[in-house]
Design a protein around this motif. Sequence first.
Motif, PDB file in Angstrom:
ATOM      1  N   THR A 190       5.927  61.175   8.059  1.00 33.07           N
ATOM      2  CA  THR A 190       4.993  60.140   7.614  1.00 33.07           C
ATOM      3  C   THR A 190       5.067  58.921   8.519  1.00 33.07           C
ATOM      4  OG1 THR A 190       5.241  60.883   5.328  1.00 33.07           O
ATOM      5  CG2 THR A 190       4.328  58.679   5.674  1.00 33.07           C
ATOM      6  N   ILE A 191       6.246  58.343   8.670  1.00 30.02           N
ATOM      7  CA  ILE A 191       6.411  57.152   9.497  1.00 30.02           C
ATOM      8  C   ILE A 191       6.361  57.509  10.982  1.00 30.02           C
ATOM      9  CG2 ILE A 191       7.948  55.219  10.030  1.00 30.02           C
ATOM     10  CD1 ILE A 191       6.487  55.155   7.271  1.00 30.02           C
ATOM     11  N   GLU A 192       6.754  58.733  11.312  1.00 29.83           N
ATOM     12  CA  GLU A 192       6.635  59.161  12.717  1.00 29.83           C
ATOM     13  C   GLU A 192       5.177  59.092  13.160  1.00 29.83           C
ATOM     14  OE1 GLU A 192       8.103  62.695  15.748  1.00 29.83           O
ATOM     15  OE2 GLU A 192       8.264  63.001  13.587  1.00 29.83           O
TER      16      GLU A 192
ATOM     17  N   LEU B  58      -0.785  59.185   4.699  1.00 33.96           N
ATOM     18  CA  LEU B  58      -1.647  58.445   5.619  1.00 33.96           C
ATOM     19  C   LEU B  58      -1.656  56.953   5.291  1.00 33.96           C
ATOM     20  CD1 LEU B  58      -4.711  60.869   5.919  1.00 33.96           C
ATOM     21  CD2 LEU B  58      -2.890  60.486   7.587  1.00 33.96           C
ATOM     22  N   ILE B  59      -1.629  56.622   3.996  1.00 39.56           N
ATOM     23  CA  ILE B  59      -1.588  55.213   3.593  1.00 39.56           C
ATOM     24  C   ILE B  59      -0.289  54.571   4.081  1.00 39.56           C
ATOM     25  CG2 ILE B  59      -1.354  53.661   1.608  1.00 39.56           C
ATOM     26  CD1 ILE B  59      -3.307  55.478   0.112  1.00 39.56           C
TER      27      ILE B  59
ATOM     28  N   ILE C 270       0.139  51.434   6.756  1.00 34.14           N
ATOM     29  CA  ILE C 270       0.894  50.217   6.454  1.00 34.14           C
ATOM     30  C   ILE C 270       1.948  49.973   7.530  1.00 34.14           C
ATOM     31  CG2 ILE C 270       2.516  49.166   4.824  1.00 34.14           C
ATOM     32  CD1 ILE C 270       1.039  50.736   2.594  1.00 34.14           C
ATOM     33  N   TYR C 271       2.649  51.027   7.909  1.00 33.70           N
ATOM     34  CA  TYR C 271       3.723  50.871   8.895  1.00 33.70           C
ATOM     35  C   TYR C 271       3.164  50.558  10.283  1.00 33.70           C
ATOM     36  CZ  TYR C 271       8.453  51.400  10.660  1.00 33.70           C
ATOM     37  OH  TYR C 271       9.680  51.146  11.204  1.00 33.70           O
TER      38      TYR C 271
ATOM     39  N   GLU D  76       2.490  46.670  14.769  1.00 31.59           N
ATOM     40  CA  GLU D  76       1.571  45.833  15.544  1.00 31.59           C
ATOM     41  C   GLU D  76       1.918  44.356  15.438  1.00 31.59           C
ATOM     42  OE1 GLU D  76      -2.142  46.927  13.890  1.00 31.59           O
ATOM     43  OE2 GLU D  76      -2.161  48.916  14.844  1.00 31.59           O
ATOM     44  N   ASN D  77       2.546  43.951  14.349  1.00 25.34           N
ATOM     45  CA  ASN D  77       2.868  42.540  14.128  1.00 25.34           C
ATOM     46  C   ASN D  77       4.354  42.236  14.275  1.00 25.34           C
ATOM     47  OD1 ASN D  77       0.238  41.056  13.019  1.00 25.34           O
ATOM     48  ND2 ASN D  77       0.242  43.157  12.237  1.00 25.34           N
TER      49      ASN D  77
END
Length: 346
Positions: free
Chosen positions: A115-117, A268-269, A273-274, A279-280
């Motif tokens: 998921t996070i990958e 996917l959600i 989010i990650y 990006e920030n």
Amino acid sequence: MAELYKKVIFDNIHGYINLNRVESRILETLYYQRLRWIRQLGFTFYVFPGATHTRHAHALGVLFMMDQVLRSLGKAVADDRLFDPKARDAQTTFHRTMRLAAMLHDIGTLPFSHTIELAYINHWKRRQGHKKSKYVASHEVLGSHIILNTDFEGGLTKILMEEGIDPVELSKIIAGKSDNFLANQLMHSDIDADRMDYLIRDAHHTGVSLGVYDKNLLLRNLTLHEHEGQEIMCIHEDAITVAENFLTSRYFWYSQIISDGTSYKFDLIAAKIYEYFLENGLAYSFDRLMEDVSQKPNEYFTFNDSYFMAKLHEYLSGRIMHPMIRELSEMLAQRRPPAQIKIAPA
């Protein structure tokens, strides 16, 4: 008489799993203990409540299956050599190395597994246009880095070298890039030790029996064939149906569990989010994971499912505000899947 070292662990799928000394030392490191805190199937437990099993258990299961395959193929050594720390001949070392490849193939797994990958991969692809990323983002790259670059107390490299295991060859086998074709095949093929474990394990914990296959019949019918100087794992012609059953089971497992419409929406959600966190600058960049975090066992240990959830909780508590990310965070926390629009094929 040689003094044997054996640690016994009971697994709910395979029963008793015996570990030798190098495996026991690896087991107790923070790098491996971290896998206790990473779910095997991401947010699949939102649909199948029992699917909370971990990468820790799965990796031990792959070790067990690798051992069973090696024994079936006649490539294993007797226990009095496997569990003798002083036995370091070529055949014993191969047996140990293959078991370790199975045990460590997921050592670089990211929070909530794939998921996070997915977030790291998407972020890396965007940065490629600006040539800002030093490393290709994947759990295999991170895992290989840990195996090769942790030559310090509590590090995997140090333990492996002390126990007579070549970290470079081990890393190549895990990546499927070894000069030994059979070693690559046992780790990366349509019928390999990894798949042999997770099909049964995921079926058990989700309750979806479509991934079940006849493990014992498959193992009994494995054989070796030599082609152009390389050994290749094959299946007896009379038992070709068991191989077909395995592949069919994998297809139905994937369609019913991994590609389940509802659970995949939450994966996917979470990835979206990650991506915002990346990006920030609100989460570890992949470059930092490679160059800094992976070299600090205690810090790397905390990079697990709880790492992502802690950041999610910041949004839920109102500490950080972003309209879209807050909405997605609430949907993920409250298990509110987005609406699904079905479009007829043109």
